[in-house]
Design an enzyme around this catalytic site. Structure first.
Site, PDB file in Angstrom:
ATOM      1  N   ARG A 195       0.836  -1.062   0.035  1.00 14.84           N
ATOM      2  CA  ARG A 195      -0.051  -0.022  -0.103  1.00 14.84           C
ATOM      3  C   ARG A 195       0.898   1.296  -0.097  1.00 14.84           C
ATOM      4  NH1 ARG A 195      -4.549   1.697   4.380  1.00 14.84           N
ATOM      5  NH2 ARG A 195      -5.052   3.733   3.460  1.00 14.84           N
TER       6      ARG A 195
ATOM      7  N   ASN B   3     -10.592  -4.305  -1.263  1.00 23.70           N
ATOM      8  CA  ASN B   3     -10.590  -3.330  -2.397  1.00 23.70           C
ATOM      9  C   ASN B   3      -9.699  -3.789  -3.430  1.00 23.70           C
ATOM     10  OD1 ASN B   3     -12.220  -1.264  -1.452  1.00 23.70           O
ATOM     11  ND2 ASN B   3     -10.782  -0.787   0.211  1.00 23.70           N
TER      12      ASN B   3
ATOM     13  N   CYS C  35     -19.146  -1.967   0.855  1.00 29.56           N
ATOM     14  CA  CYS C  35     -18.387  -0.769   1.438  1.00 29.56           C
ATOM     15  C   CYS C  35     -19.080  -0.102   2.383  1.00 29.56           C
ATOM     16  CB  CYS C  35     -18.198   0.117   0.134  1.00 29.56           C
ATOM     17  SG  CYS C  35     -16.990   1.572   0.426  1.00 29.56           S
TER      18      CYS C  35
ATOM     19  N   HIS D 182     -16.621   3.636  -4.527  1.00 31.15           N
ATOM     20  CA  HIS D 182     -15.714   4.615  -4.431  1.00 31.15           C
ATOM     21  C   HIS D 182     -15.747   5.709  -5.506  1.00 31.15           C
ATOM     22  CE1 HIS D 182     -12.745   2.383  -1.438  1.00 31.15           C
ATOM     23  NE2 HIS D 182     -14.024   2.581  -1.180  1.00 31.15           N
TER      24      HIS D 182
ATOM     25  N   TYR E 241     -14.254  10.170  -1.933  1.00 29.96           N
ATOM     26  CA  TYR E 241     -13.417   9.886  -2.701  1.00 29.96           C
ATOM     27  C   TYR E 241     -13.451  10.603  -4.261  1.00 29.96           C
ATOM     28  CZ  TYR E 241     -12.401   5.653  -0.654  1.00 29.96           C
ATOM     29  OH  TYR E 241     -11.840   4.513   0.566  1.00 29.96           O
TER      30      TYR E 241
END
Length: 421
Positions: A90, A144, A164, A194, A244
């Site tokens: 990440r 995700n 989500c 998102h 987002y």
């Protein structure tokens, strides 16, 4: 009832356990299996999970295992919460795109594509093993990028629904502003994972009074501040975009910010170290306050509600999930995965009808859906050209020089996770 959590060693898991314990009448679990290849983390999380159940007088059994086949055998539902490559991967997703002046984020843009390429093959392998062990089991995907991963699962014929926590977060926030129970708030929530907008806020159900105009009149400053968008944007849109959307509506501003502070991955990694130290305390028998800063607010409530509806029809009849479009949004393919309100029960999730969508939102949805098509193709079949096409198609990239460079960076940083590379 047996539930399995794949990725059960996550520091998120005590949030989920707390929800299972508090809402046991809605979802009566007899056996809960936490599966994770990281044995050390798994035992710390598993120990706290058992203490939470004991504190809240839950009679269910919690077991831990690193054996996936053993974990899913006989499971009625399997919840996926994976992070292939961990926080180290990440960290890369959030940093190397910035070198090209593009947003670095784990689910959006180039970083999101990298996560999809690492994740989809692993999830499909897990799902196939679930199907062999118990063909009737539901798969609830919280991994995700949820939209792409859920589409991969559905494309292969798995009994899957994506989940989500963005919608439930808005529901709880709006309920507090209105002074009503969260169960009284029904969102006209529409978009892709998102990439969503709240186009209506209704009291009492899908046909209830739309109080979004009142919310925007009375609370626009607060909502805008939470989204980190100017009030003028909300005034002009007349809807509430998810946070987002800031990556799209204020892309260059976000890039400048991200270049001047530690990555979210670095923050989360430090938080996880502290959480795991807390979890190791044998006196701790409830989720610590620090966990609220980890992210995933209301995750447990959303997961319990969805699992209960799918397994015994006891959850809320309408829930925001990720499911096949099937004509709900006529400007998208039927097999696109959208995030909308759906009627949820033992038969699965059926999206509710959606009224006309403004071209401002429909156009962006269509473009990101096209990107997700190309992203899934790259995840399933590999190859530099497929990665390049996916990056070039993304609205946050869209220039061939950026796409070329980002393709090289993505492959270089993820080679160990890409069999074809």
């Amino acid at each position: 009832m047996k539930l399995t959590v794949v990725g059960g060693g996550s520091t998120y898991t005590p949030e989920l356990i707390d929800g299972f314990a508090r809402l046991r009448d809605t979802l009566p679990i007899e056996e809960l299996v936490l599966m994770d290849p990281a044995q050390d983390r798994l035992e710390l999380v598993g120990g706290l999970a058992r203490r939470i159940f004991t504190r809240q007088a839950h009679n269910g059994t919690i077991t831990t295992t690193t054996d996936l086949d053993k974990a899913v055998d006989g499971a009625d539902a399997v919840l996926l919460q994976l992070r292939v490559g961990g926080q180290a991967a990440r960290e890369q997703d959030e940093t190397w795109p910035l070198e090209c002046g593009c947003v670095g984020q784990e689910t959006t843009g180039a970083g999101g594509l990298a996560k999809a390429l690492r994740t989809v093959p692993i999830v499909l392998d897990i799902a196939e093993r679930v199907r062999r062990a118990n063909p009737t089991a539901w798969i609830i995907d919280f991994t995700n990028p949820v939209g792409i991963v859920t589409r991969a699962l559905l494309q292969e014929g798995h009994k899957a629904v994506g989940l989500c926590n963005v919608a439930i977060g808005f529901q709880r926030k709006f309920a507090a502003m209105l002074g009503v129970s969260a169960s009284d708030v029904h969102l006209d929530h529409v978009g892709l994972n998102h990439l969503t907008w709240e186009t209506g806020v209704r009291l009492g159900g899908p046909e209830g009074e739309n109080v979004l105009p009142k919310l925007l009149t009375d609370h626009t400053d607060t909502i805008a501040a939470d989204l980190r968008l100017p009030r003028a944007v909300l005034d002009r849109l007349g809807v509430v975009p998810s946070y987002y959307l800031r990556y799209y509506y204020a892309h260059d501003e976000v890039v400048r910010e991200l270049r001047t502070k530690p990555s979210r991955a670095a923050e989360v990694a430090e938080m996880e170290r502290k959480l795991l130290a807390l979890y190791a305390d044998p006196a701790l028998d409830e989720k610590p306050d620090l966990l609220a800063k980890r992210g995933g607010a209301y995750y447990s409530e959303a997961a319990v509600d969805l699992a209960a509806a799918l397994l015994n029809g006891a959850g809320s009849p309408y829930q925001v999930v990720n499911a096949h479009n099937n004509g709900t949004l006529p400007f998208l393919p039927d097999d696109a995965v959208i995030e909308v309100q759906a009627a949820v029960g033992r038969q699965g999730a059926t999206p509710l009808p959606v009224s006309h969508i403004d071209p401002l939102y429909a156009g962006l949805m269509a473009q990101v859906t096209a990107y997700e098509d190309l992203a899934l193709d790259a995840a399933l079949h590999g190859g530099r050209t497929r990665v390049f096409k996916a990056l070039l198609s993304h609205p946050l990239i869209g220039q061939y020089e950026y796409a070329e460079r980002l393709t090289d960076e993505l492959i270089a940083h993820n080679r160990e996770h890409l069999a074809w590379a």
